[in-house]
Design a protein around this motif. Structure first.
Motif, PDB file in Angstrom:
ATOM      1  N   GLN A  35      -4.379  -9.148  -8.644  1.00  0.00           N
ATOM      2  CA  GLN A  35      -3.878  -8.227  -9.671  1.00  0.00           C
ATOM      3  C   GLN A  35      -3.315  -6.915  -9.125  1.00  0.00           C
ATOM      4  O   GLN A  35      -2.350  -6.382  -9.696  1.00  0.00           O
ATOM      5  N   PRO A  36      -3.849  -6.346  -8.026  1.00  0.00           N
ATOM      6  CA  PRO A  36      -3.280  -5.084  -7.544  1.00  0.00           C
ATOM      7  C   PRO A  36      -1.783  -5.123  -7.263  1.00  0.00           C
ATOM      8  O   PRO A  36      -1.124  -4.086  -7.336  1.00  0.00           O
ATOM      9  N   TYR A  37      -1.214  -6.306  -6.964  1.00  0.00           N
ATOM     10  CA  TYR A  37       0.230  -6.335  -6.718  1.00  0.00           C
ATOM     11  C   TYR A  37       0.994  -5.946  -7.979  1.00  0.00           C
ATOM     12  O   TYR A  37       2.046  -5.308  -7.904  1.00  0.00           O
ATOM     13  N   PHE A  38       0.456  -6.332  -9.119  1.00  0.00           N
ATOM     14  CA  PHE A  38       1.107  -6.001 -10.382  1.00  0.00           C
ATOM     15  C   PHE A  38       0.728  -4.595 -10.847  1.00  0.00           C
ATOM     16  O   PHE A  38       1.576  -3.852 -11.351  1.00  0.00           O
ATOM     17  N   THR A  39      -0.544  -4.228 -10.676  1.00  0.00           N
ATOM     18  CA  THR A  39      -1.018  -2.924 -11.141  1.00  0.00           C
ATOM     19  C   THR A  39      -0.527  -1.796 -10.245  1.00  0.00           C
ATOM     20  O   THR A  39       0.060  -0.822 -10.717  1.00  0.00           O
ATOM     21  N   LEU A  40      -0.768  -1.924  -8.940  1.00  0.00           N
ATOM     22  CA  LEU A  40      -0.380  -0.880  -8.003  1.00  0.00           C
ATOM     23  C   LEU A  40       1.080  -1.009  -7.575  1.00  0.00           C
ATOM     24  O   LEU A  40       1.788  -0.017  -7.471  1.00  0.00           O
ATOM     25  N   ALA A 184      -8.885  -0.881  -7.764  1.00  0.00           N
ATOM     26  CA  ALA A 184      -7.968  -0.597  -6.656  1.00  0.00           C
ATOM     27  C   ALA A 184      -7.130   0.645  -6.941  1.00  0.00           C
ATOM     28  O   ALA A 184      -6.910   1.482  -6.050  1.00  0.00           O
ATOM     29  N   LEU A 185      -6.668   0.783  -8.181  1.00  0.00           N
ATOM     30  CA  LEU A 185      -5.866   1.942  -8.560  1.00  0.00           C
ATOM     31  C   LEU A 185      -6.682   3.227  -8.468  1.00  0.00           C
ATOM     32  O   LEU A 185      -6.200   4.262  -7.992  1.00  0.00           O
ATOM     33  N   PHE A 186      -7.920   3.148  -8.892  1.00  0.00           N
ATOM     34  CA  PHE A 186      -8.810   4.306  -8.848  1.00  0.00           C
ATOM     35  C   PHE A 186      -9.004   4.765  -7.402  1.00  0.00           C
ATOM     36  O   PHE A 186      -8.938   5.963  -7.098  1.00  0.00           O
ATOM     37  N   VAL A 221      -0.130   2.154  -0.065  1.00  0.00           N
ATOM     38  CA  VAL A 221      -0.395   1.193  -1.134  1.00  0.00           C
ATOM     39  C   VAL A 221      -0.085  -0.229  -0.685  1.00  0.00           C
ATOM     40  O   VAL A 221      -0.767  -1.183  -1.081  1.00  0.00           O
ATOM     41  N   GLY A 222       0.943  -0.402   0.159  1.00  0.00           N
ATOM     42  CA  GLY A 222       1.305  -1.741   0.619  1.00  0.00           C
ATOM     43  C   GLY A 222       0.237  -2.375   1.491  1.00  0.00           C
ATOM     44  O   GLY A 222      -0.309  -3.440   1.156  1.00  0.00           O
ATOM     45  N   PRO A 223      -0.113  -1.758   2.651  1.00  0.00           N
ATOM     46  CA  PRO A 223      -1.193  -2.306   3.468  1.00  0.00           C
ATOM     47  C   PRO A 223      -2.518  -2.416   2.716  1.00  0.00           C
ATOM     48  O   PRO A 223      -3.297  -3.349   2.948  1.00  0.00           O
ATOM     49  N   PHE A 224      -2.770  -1.485   1.798  1.00  0.00           N
ATOM     50  CA  PHE A 224      -4.010  -1.524   1.013  1.00  0.00           C
ATOM     51  C   PHE A 224      -4.065  -2.795   0.166  1.00  0.00           C
ATOM     52  O   PHE A 224      -5.098  -3.474   0.107  1.00  0.00           O
ATOM     53  N   MET A 225      -2.960  -3.136  -0.510  1.00  0.00           N
ATOM     54  CA  MET A 225      -2.934  -4.352  -1.332  1.00  0.00           C
ATOM     55  C   MET A 225      -3.124  -5.601  -0.480  1.00  0.00           C
ATOM     56  O   MET A 225      -3.805  -6.552  -0.888  1.00  0.00           O
ATOM     57  N   LEU A 227      -4.749  -5.856   2.415  1.00  0.00           N
ATOM     58  CA  LEU A 227      -6.146  -5.927   2.854  1.00  0.00           C
ATOM     59  C   LEU A 227      -7.067  -6.318   1.709  1.00  0.00           C
ATOM     60  O   LEU A 227      -7.994  -7.124   1.878  1.00  0.00           O
ATOM     61  N   TRP A 228      -6.824  -5.768   0.541  1.00  0.00           N
ATOM     62  CA  TRP A 228      -7.610  -6.087  -0.657  1.00  0.00           C
ATOM     63  C   TRP A 228      -7.555  -7.589  -0.942  1.00  0.00           C
ATOM     64  O   TRP A 228      -8.574  -8.231  -1.206  1.00  0.00           O
ATOM     65  N   TYR A 229      -6.361  -8.143  -0.869  1.00  0.00           N
ATOM     66  CA  TYR A 229      -6.181  -9.567  -1.158  1.00  0.00           C
ATOM     67  C   TYR A 229      -6.948 -10.425  -0.158  1.00  0.00           C
ATOM     68  O   TYR A 229      -7.641 -11.385  -0.541  1.00  0.00           O
TER      69      TYR A 229
END
Length: 469
Positions: A35-40, A184-186, A221-225, A227-229
């Protein structure tokens, strides 16, 4: 006609057993991870950052502010349009190939790499506009990965429970997705996204030595998403097992033949054809609304990325709560009534937004510096998040009711096709309207038409879903 429930085999797991529960939790983990790809990425951090960078770049070419804003929104629209065309063409083909081969997990792994590499590449978009065009391309690669992995994971849904459980499972999955997105956004807002002055929302410089001058906190935000995934897909990889299926003889040629036969059968399957057609328009409008919500706030209300992020948190929290509740209502009422109500709600919100500027709301002048437009848009975000979440979850449930038992991935490939076949339409109409009228606010007007068209076509959809005659 027979309903799909009569033909669908029993799920491979008892959803009440420990193994079945782990499988469902693992399946929910995909929503949390992706979901962070769509949210962030699409809506609340990278999208507005891209819009701000592009607008500043076009200002430097001599355009005035309104023209630069319109050009920035048009460029973002073009990128989403081209990506949507690629997804529309490839989705049903990949679904047919996966069903024919009897395996979906290898496809999930392959397109996860698209997601990870596309996300990581967003780091390179500089505040001065360097990498601007390539950023659109890289973002499209990641979005293709996010969309295609969703096709294959969605096709696992019929195996997770009975017809009476699917609505709850689908709704809870979306709830976990929105919860993951808002978490993730928070984190991004508190620790990484720079406000004016180079400090984050809690007043500190971005960690790890990230340079606020070159917006490295926001670009992270890119590397974060990525890593999150990688981290949160671990439960999916450990616990989710697809039902064993035998590969069909004939390879790719057989898969394409089966797909063509399915497409040719659609005129005789009125409910499925109407559902694919109706959802094609209302889902296109919803995606466009999500895509341009953050850029609208940036360009029309002059919000900072931090304000857009707070807007996103509110929308995601209401989405998580509403989809969890909506999934349980879905089990009781069925998905179609929920879909109709949510479309009407979203049409009303769009109509309100079109009439709102920083100076007035539907012709009613506001005092200079009034905070009413900001408050109103925050409320709109909460409503969009809640209604949009329920609409997506219930739409997935209704697609399960139309899916043939032996071709679930092909069905969700067609579902992706219907969502992307006109995915260029929403961004393209926004592009044309914005370019013609020179106003980013009025560019949202076509979405009302798309929602209404989808609503009308739903009249021919059987609430229970049907298979071949």
């Amino acid at each position: 006609m027979k309903t799909i429930a009569a033909r669908r085999p029993l799920p491979p797991y008892d959803s009440a057993s420990p193994e079945g529960k782990r499988c469902i939790w693992g399946w929910w983990a995909f929503d949390w991870a992706s979901q962070p790809y769509f949210t962030l990425g699409l809506t609340f951090v990278f999208g507005p950052y891209f819009a701000a960078v592009a607008a500043e770049y076009y200002l430097g070419t001599g355009l005035d502010e309104q023209a630069a804003d319109a050009q920035a929104q048009s460029l973002w629209s073009l990128g989403q349009t081209l990506t949507g065309i690629v997804i529309a063409i490839c989705a049903p083909i990949l679904g047919a190939l996966a069903d024919n081969a009897g395996k979906r997990m290898p496809w999930v792994v392959a397109f996860s790499l698209f997601y990870i590499l596309g996300s990581a590449g967003l780091w390179f978009l500089m505040p001065d506009g360097a990498f601007l065009t390539w950023a659109l391309i890289v973002f499209g690669i990641g979005l293709i990965g996010a969309e295609f992995t969703t096709i294959f994971t969605n096709s696992l849904l019929p195996e997770l429970g009975t017809k009476d459980e699917i609505g709850r499972i689908s709704g809870s999955g979306y709830a976990w997705g929105y919860a993951g997105g808002v978490t993730a956004l928070f984190i991004m807002l508190l620790l990484f996204v720079e406000q004016e002055g180079g400090r984050t929302l809690i007043g500190f410089a971005p960690p790890f030595g990230l340079d606020p001058e070159t917006r490295e906190g926001t670009r992270f935000v890119g590397p974060f998403m990525a890593l999150w995934y990688v981290i949160f897909m671990i439960p999916f990889a450990m616990w989710v097992r697809e039902a064993p299926r035998e590969a069909k003889p004939g390879g790719a040629r057989r898969a394409m033949s089966d797909l063509w036969a399915t497409i040719r059968s659609l005129p005789g399957r009125t409910s499925l054809l109407a559902y694919l057609g109706g959802s094609m328009f209302y889902r296109d409008a919803l995606v466009a609304l999500y895509t341009f919500g953050g850029t609208y706030a940036t360009l029309v209300l002059n919000w900072s990325i931090t304000q857009v992020g707070i807007f996103g948190i509110i929308a995601a929290i209401t989405s998580a709560i509403s989809t969890w509740v909506g999934g349980r209502v879905d089990d009781r009422t069925g998905p179609k009534p929920l879909i109709i109500v949510m479309i009407l709600v979203l049409m009303s919100v769009c109509l309100f937004i079109v009439g709102m500027t920083r100076e007035s709301i539907w012709g009613i002048s506001l005092a200079e510096g009034s905070g009413l437009p900001d408050i109103s848009f925050f409320i709109c975000g909460a409503v969009i998040g809640g209604a949009g979440g329920i609409l997506q979850a219930s739409s997935r449930t209704l697609m399960v009711r139309h899916a043939l038992p032996d071709k679930p991935t092909e069905a969700f490939g067609l579902y992706a096709l219907s969502g992307k076949a006109t995915s260029f339409l929403g961004p393209a109409l926004i592009f044309l309207t914005t370019s013609t009228l020179g106003d980013a606010r009025l560019g949202m007007l076509p979405l009302i038409f798309l929602f209404g068209l989808g609503l009308i076509i739903l009249f021919w959809v059987d609430p229970e879903g049907t298979t071949d005659p």
